[in-house]
Motif scaffolding. Structure first.
Motif, PDB file in Angstrom:
ATOM      1  N   GLY A   1      -8.991 136.506   7.658  1.00 43.48           N
ATOM      2  CA  GLY A   1      -7.693 136.307   7.511  1.00 43.48           C
ATOM      3  C   GLY A   1      -7.166 136.551   6.266  1.00 43.48           C
ATOM      4  N   THR A   2      -7.544 136.158   5.119  1.00 43.17           N
ATOM      5  CA  THR A   2      -7.297 136.497   3.804  1.00 43.17           C
ATOM      6  C   THR A   2      -7.022 138.053   3.563  1.00 43.17           C
ATOM      7  OG1 THR A   2      -8.102 134.167   3.172  1.00 43.17           O
ATOM      8  CG2 THR A   2      -7.560 136.000   1.458  1.00 43.17           C
ATOM      9  N   ILE A   3      -8.294 138.799   4.010  1.00 45.12           N
ATOM     10  CA  ILE A   3      -8.117 140.214   3.747  1.00 45.12           C
ATOM     11  C   ILE A   3      -7.200 140.687   4.512  1.00 45.12           C
ATOM     12  CG2 ILE A   3      -9.493 142.140   4.394  1.00 45.12           C
ATOM     13  CD1 ILE A   3     -12.059 140.656   3.847  1.00 45.12           C
ATOM     14  N   LEU A   4      -6.792 140.397   5.686  1.00 46.90           N
ATOM     15  CA  LEU A   4      -6.004 141.037   6.583  1.00 46.90           C
ATOM     16  C   LEU A   4      -4.523 140.504   6.205  1.00 46.90           C
ATOM     17  CD1 LEU A   4      -7.323 140.470   9.978  1.00 46.90           C
ATOM     18  CD2 LEU A   4      -7.111 142.477   9.102  1.00 46.90           C
ATOM     19  N   LEU A   5      -4.185 139.377   5.565  1.00 42.66           N
ATOM     20  CA  LEU A   5      -2.918 138.972   5.073  1.00 42.66           C
ATOM     21  C   LEU A   5      -2.543 139.894   3.844  1.00 42.66           C
ATOM     22  CD1 LEU A   5      -0.359 137.303   4.928  1.00 42.66           C
ATOM     23  CD2 LEU A   5      -1.503 135.773   3.359  1.00 42.66           C
ATOM     24  N   ALA A   6      -3.529 140.187   3.111  1.00 43.80           N
ATOM     25  CA  ALA A   6      -3.392 141.101   1.888  1.00 43.80           C
ATOM     26  C   ALA A   6      -3.174 142.569   2.330  1.00 43.80           C
ATOM     27  CB  ALA A   6      -4.414 140.973   0.987  1.00 43.80           C
ATOM     28  N   ALA A   7      -3.783 142.978   3.160  1.00 43.39           N
ATOM     29  CA  ALA A   7      -3.662 144.346   3.910  1.00 43.39           C
ATOM     30  C   ALA A   7      -2.310 144.609   4.313  1.00 43.39           C
ATOM     31  CB  ALA A   7      -4.855 144.739   4.650  1.00 43.39           C
ATOM     32  N   HIS A   8      -1.785 143.449   5.501  1.00 43.39           N
ATOM     33  CA  HIS A   8      -0.779 143.583   6.090  1.00 43.39           C
ATOM     34  C   HIS A   8       0.547 143.711   5.215  1.00 43.39           C
ATOM     35  CE1 HIS A   8       2.785 142.082   8.654  1.00 43.39           C
ATOM     36  NE2 HIS A   8       2.238 143.241   9.329  1.00 43.39           N
ATOM     37  N   ARG A   9       0.503 143.024   4.104  1.00 45.36           N
ATOM     38  CA  ARG A   9       1.692 142.668   2.927  1.00 45.36           C
ATOM     39  C   ARG A   9       1.598 144.194   2.351  1.00 45.36           C
ATOM     40  NH1 ARG A   9       5.129 139.410   1.722  1.00 45.36           N
ATOM     41  NH2 ARG A   9       5.002 137.191   2.436  1.00 45.36           N
TER      42      ARG A   9
ATOM     43  N   VAL B   1     -11.499 149.773  10.758  1.00 46.75           N
ATOM     44  CA  VAL B   1     -11.726 149.253   9.232  1.00 46.75           C
ATOM     45  C   VAL B   1     -12.787 150.369   9.036  1.00 46.75           C
ATOM     46  CG1 VAL B   1     -13.825 148.286  10.307  1.00 46.75           C
ATOM     47  CG2 VAL B   1     -13.379 148.004   7.933  1.00 46.75           C
ATOM     48  N   ASN B   2     -12.620 151.135   7.966  1.00 38.00           N
ATOM     49  CA  ASN B   2     -13.290 152.405   7.475  1.00 38.00           C
ATOM     50  C   ASN B   2     -13.423 153.476   8.545  1.00 38.00           C
ATOM     51  OD1 ASN B   2     -13.666 151.185   5.037  1.00 38.00           O
ATOM     52  ND2 ASN B   2     -15.729 150.338   5.730  1.00 38.00           N
TER      53      ASN B   2
ATOM     54  N   ILE C   1     -12.956 148.883   1.077  1.00 36.13           N
ATOM     55  CA  ILE C   1     -12.660 149.015   2.480  1.00 36.13           C
ATOM     56  C   ILE C   1     -11.144 149.381   2.762  1.00 36.13           C
ATOM     57  CG2 ILE C   1     -14.228 147.033   2.970  1.00 36.13           C
ATOM     58  CD1 ILE C   1     -11.862 145.424   3.845  1.00 36.13           C
ATOM     59  N   THR C   2     -11.003 150.063   3.853  1.00 35.67           N
ATOM     60  CA  THR C   2      -9.921 150.683   4.259  1.00 35.67           C
ATOM     61  C   THR C   2      -9.626 150.195   5.604  1.00 35.67           C
ATOM     62  OG1 THR C   2     -10.121 152.685   3.140  1.00 35.67           O
ATOM     63  CG2 THR C   2      -8.741 152.786   4.841  1.00 35.67           C
ATOM     64  N   ILE C   3      -8.337 149.738   5.828  1.00 36.98           N
ATOM     65  CA  ILE C   3      -7.948 148.884   7.259  1.00 36.98           C
ATOM     66  C   ILE C   3      -6.791 149.973   7.611  1.00 36.98           C
ATOM     67  CG2 ILE C   3      -7.012 147.152   8.453  1.00 36.98           C
ATOM     68  CD1 ILE C   3      -8.202 145.458   6.204  1.00 36.98           C
ATOM     69  N   GLY C   4      -7.060 150.274   9.075  1.00 37.30           N
ATOM     70  CA  GLY C   4      -5.818 151.216   9.688  1.00 37.30           C
ATOM     71  C   GLY C   4      -5.123 150.104  10.582  1.00 37.30           C
ATOM     72  N   PHE C   5      -3.800 150.380  10.408  1.00 41.90           N
ATOM     73  CA  PHE C   5      -2.669 149.714  11.136  1.00 41.90           C
ATOM     74  C   PHE C   5      -1.831 150.333  12.202  1.00 41.90           C
ATOM     75  CE2 PHE C   5      -3.391 146.652   7.615  1.00 41.90           C
ATOM     76  CZ  PHE C   5      -3.327 145.611   8.123  1.00 41.90           C
ATOM     77  N   GLU C   6      -1.588 149.642  13.468  1.00 37.81           N
ATOM     78  CA  GLU C   6      -0.462 150.330  14.239  1.00 37.81           C
ATOM     79  C   GLU C   6       0.405 149.097  14.712  1.00 37.81           C
ATOM     80  OE1 GLU C   6      -2.500 152.037  17.477  1.00 37.81           O
ATOM     81  OE2 GLU C   6      -3.591 153.871  16.294  1.00 37.81           O
ATOM     82  N   ARG C   7       1.737 149.686  14.297  1.00 36.25           N
ATOM     83  CA  ARG C   7       2.902 148.526  14.815  1.00 36.25           C
ATOM     84  C   ARG C   7       2.548 147.113  14.222  1.00 36.25           C
ATOM     85  NH1 ARG C   7       6.441 150.605  18.304  1.00 36.25           N
ATOM     86  NH2 ARG C   7       7.024 148.384  18.888  1.00 36.25           N
TER      87      ARG C   7
ATOM     88  N   SER D   1       2.828 151.098  10.303  1.00 38.59           N
ATOM     89  CA  SER D   1       1.424 151.758  10.621  1.00 38.59           C
ATOM     90  C   SER D   1       1.108 152.634   9.564  1.00 38.59           C
ATOM     91  CB  SER D   1       1.669 152.553  11.935  1.00 38.59           C
ATOM     92  OG  SER D   1       2.184 152.011  13.005  1.00 38.59           O
ATOM     93  N   GLY D   2      -0.360 152.930   9.392  1.00 41.46           N
ATOM     94  CA  GLY D   2      -0.843 153.302   8.251  1.00 41.46           C
ATOM     95  C   GLY D   2      -2.167 152.930   7.835  1.00 41.46           C
ATOM     96  N   GLU D   3      -2.623 153.109   6.741  1.00 38.77           N
ATOM     97  CA  GLU D   3      -3.703 152.659   6.190  1.00 38.77           C
ATOM     98  C   GLU D   3      -3.608 151.931   4.683  1.00 38.77           C
ATOM     99  OE1 GLU D   3      -7.341 155.440   8.031  1.00 38.77           O
ATOM    100  OE2 GLU D   3      -6.648 156.078   6.055  1.00 38.77           O
ATOM    101  N   VAL D   4      -4.474 151.006   4.442  1.00 39.77           N
ATOM    102  CA  VAL D   4      -4.438 150.268   3.409  1.00 39.77           C
ATOM    103  C   VAL D   4      -5.833 150.120   2.851  1.00 39.77           C
ATOM    104  CG1 VAL D   4      -4.042 147.938   2.153  1.00 39.77           C
ATOM    105  CG2 VAL D   4      -2.415 148.796   3.946  1.00 39.77           C
ATOM    106  N   THR D   5      -5.964 150.327   1.439  1.00 38.81           N
ATOM    107  CA  THR D   5      -7.613 150.242   0.830  1.00 38.81           C
ATOM    108  C   THR D   5      -7.484 149.054   0.034  1.00 38.81           C
ATOM    109  OG1 THR D   5      -7.877 152.435   1.238  1.00 38.81           O
ATOM    110  CG2 THR D   5      -9.236 151.284  -0.388  1.00 38.81           C
ATOM    111  N   LEU D   6      -8.448 148.392   0.083  1.00 36.92           N
ATOM    112  CA  LEU D   6      -8.673 146.947  -0.577  1.00 36.92           C
ATOM    113  C   LEU D   6      -9.954 147.121  -1.509  1.00 36.92           C
ATOM    114  CD1 LEU D   6      -7.510 146.003   2.363  1.00 36.92           C
ATOM    115  CD2 LEU D   6      -7.020 144.175   1.078  1.00 36.92           C
ATOM    116  N   ARG D   7      -9.777 146.264  -2.545  1.00 32.85           N
ATOM    117  CA  ARG D   7     -10.964 146.157  -3.277  1.00 32.85           C
ATOM    118  C   ARG D   7     -11.381 144.411  -3.004  1.00 32.85           C
ATOM    119  NH1 ARG D   7      -9.418 147.032  -8.015  1.00 32.85           N
ATOM    120  NH2 ARG D   7     -10.163 149.160  -8.372  1.00 32.85           N
ATOM    121  N   LEU D   8     -12.658 144.238  -2.388  1.00 35.24           N
ATOM    122  CA  LEU D   8     -13.240 142.870  -2.414  1.00 35.24           C
ATOM    123  C   LEU D   8     -14.099 142.601  -3.575  1.00 35.24           C
ATOM    124  CD1 LEU D   8     -14.272 143.083   1.425  1.00 35.24           C
ATOM    125  CD2 LEU D   8     -11.987 142.487   0.401  1.00 35.24           C
TER     126      LEU D   8
END
Length: 403
Positions: free
Chosen positions: A281-289, A234-235, A222-228, A340-347
């Protein structure tokens, strides 16, 4: 006893608050306004309304707070990467100030002079509710029945219900059930066999996540987009904060992400053991870091990590509306200007692993770190002086100690 004219009760519709509703009516002889917060707990809310109507409540408020909960409470907390005692994502803790905020707001609206909650005298929630009310409107009295009435056992609670014709579900009549708190961020379970930390939690305790052994054998990307600092998509699909967290809960639950068996230190002074499920929340914590790793300056990132335990402890202990939490929040939010940007994770079978990250605000320079010839001039000899200066105090220390 102080004369009370009107009370706003934080009401879940469960056995405890149904009994509390009747007790308040009997004890204070005044109107009780019912307030139920919809935080995405997944329970049907209309049965709570029906129970309150049966008890004679005229003013019933069931308020959908899911978007406010995620955007104004969960996301600011996630910007801090907050974890209490290094593990707990604060799912219960962060919901209480929002409930208290609306308790106070409704009390002002209807002219009530008191609010009431169903938290027990052993737990953290009584502190969280009451500190929040103190901060928002110290003129409003707080009634905590578990600290006032003479009910001291589960048997007495059931006897009171029978005496006052309060329906007792069949699953509440036997041994004490698990205590469950749920909202859009998490589910927590305590009680019964979990009170012994030496016992393995039974499989049926877990409600939001599949067993890791039963999770799909193929990973999901999955890919999560962030702003500020906040997730916005998501995707590639933009969603509201509550819709995003709901989606991440489904994704994480399917892959057994976010399970935690924890013995924690309550603010009131005792240890307790609980099972937490926080898949989204666990997914978002990993992505935010992950996105912070390329967008935050080193010193800024390290400072955030230093203040995070203090920030998390303030939320856990009920100080969301305290000035020191707001000061820390201002610092944290300032740090997120370029996150800001995008993070891709493997679940995959309980894990949420960052596998790539990209940002238009990235501080990462491939030209600087490459082992090949770089387009950016870097004199390797500069490192010699850098090391000698940093080693000066160590050489002095070693000389003094005769090394």
């Amino acid at each position: 006893m102080t004369k009370i004219e009107k009370i706003v009760l934080s009401y879940s519709g469960g056995l405890d608050t149904s009994i509390i509703l009747k007790w308040l009516q009997e004890t204070y002889g005044c109107e009780v306004v019912m307030f139920t917060a919809d935080l995405g707990q997944g329970e049907e809310l209309e049965p709570a309304r029906a129970k309150a109507e049966m008890a004679g409540v005229k003013d019933i408020r069931i308020v959908d707070l899911r978007e406010e909960f995620v955007s104004d409470f969960v996301f600011p907390m996630l910007r801090a990467n907050a974890l209490y005692e290094g593990q707990y994502l604060l799912g219960s803790s962060i919901a209480r100030p929002l409930i208290a905020k609306h308790l106070v707001g409704i009390a002002r609206e209807v002219g009530a002079d008191a609010v009431a909650h169903g938290a027990t005298g052993k737990g953290n929630d009584q502190i969280r509710f009451e500190l929040a009310v103190n901060a928002l409107d110290p003129s409003i009295k707080v009634i905590a029945p578990w600290r006032q009435w003479n009910i001291r056992s589960r048997m007495q609670l059931l006897e009171y219900a029978e005496k006052h014709h309060i329906p007792v579900p069949s699953d509440k009549r036997g041994e004490a059930p698990f205590s469950i708190d749920a909202n859009l961020l998490h589910t927590s379970t305590e009680g019964k066999s979990l009170e012994n930390p030496a016992e393995v939690a039974p499989d049926h305790v877990y409600q939001r996540t599949v067993d890791p052994l039963d999770a799909p054998d193929a990973p999901e990307i999955i890919t999560i987009g962030f702003e500020r600092g906040d997730p916005v998509s998501v995707n590639g699909k933009s969603m509201t904060p509550a819709a995003l967290l709901t989606e991440f809960n489904e994704l994480g639950g399917r892959h057994s992400v976010g399970r935690l068996d924890l013995v924690e230190n309550r603010f009131i002074g005792m240890k307790s053991r609980g099972i937490y499920e926080t898949p989204g929340g666990t997914i978002l914590l990993a992505a935010h870091r992950g996105i912070e790793s390329i967008t935050l300056d080193r010193a800024a990132a390290h400072l955030k990590d230093e203040i995070m335990p203090r920030y998390a402890e303030l939320i856990y202990n009920g100080f969301w509306f305290a000035p020191e939490r707001e000061m820390l929040q201002a610092l944290i939010d300032h740090s997120q200007a370029f996150v800001s940007g995008e993070v891709t994770l493997r679940l995959y079978k309980g894990s949420a692993s960052v596998i790539s990250r990209a940002s238009p605000c990235s501080l990462y320079s491939a030209d600087l770190v490459t082992f090949e010839e770089s387009a950016i001039a870097f004199d390797h000899h500069d490192a010699e002086g850098f090391i000698r200066l940093n080693g000066l105090r160590l050489r002095s220390w070693a000389a003094r100690n005769g090394r």
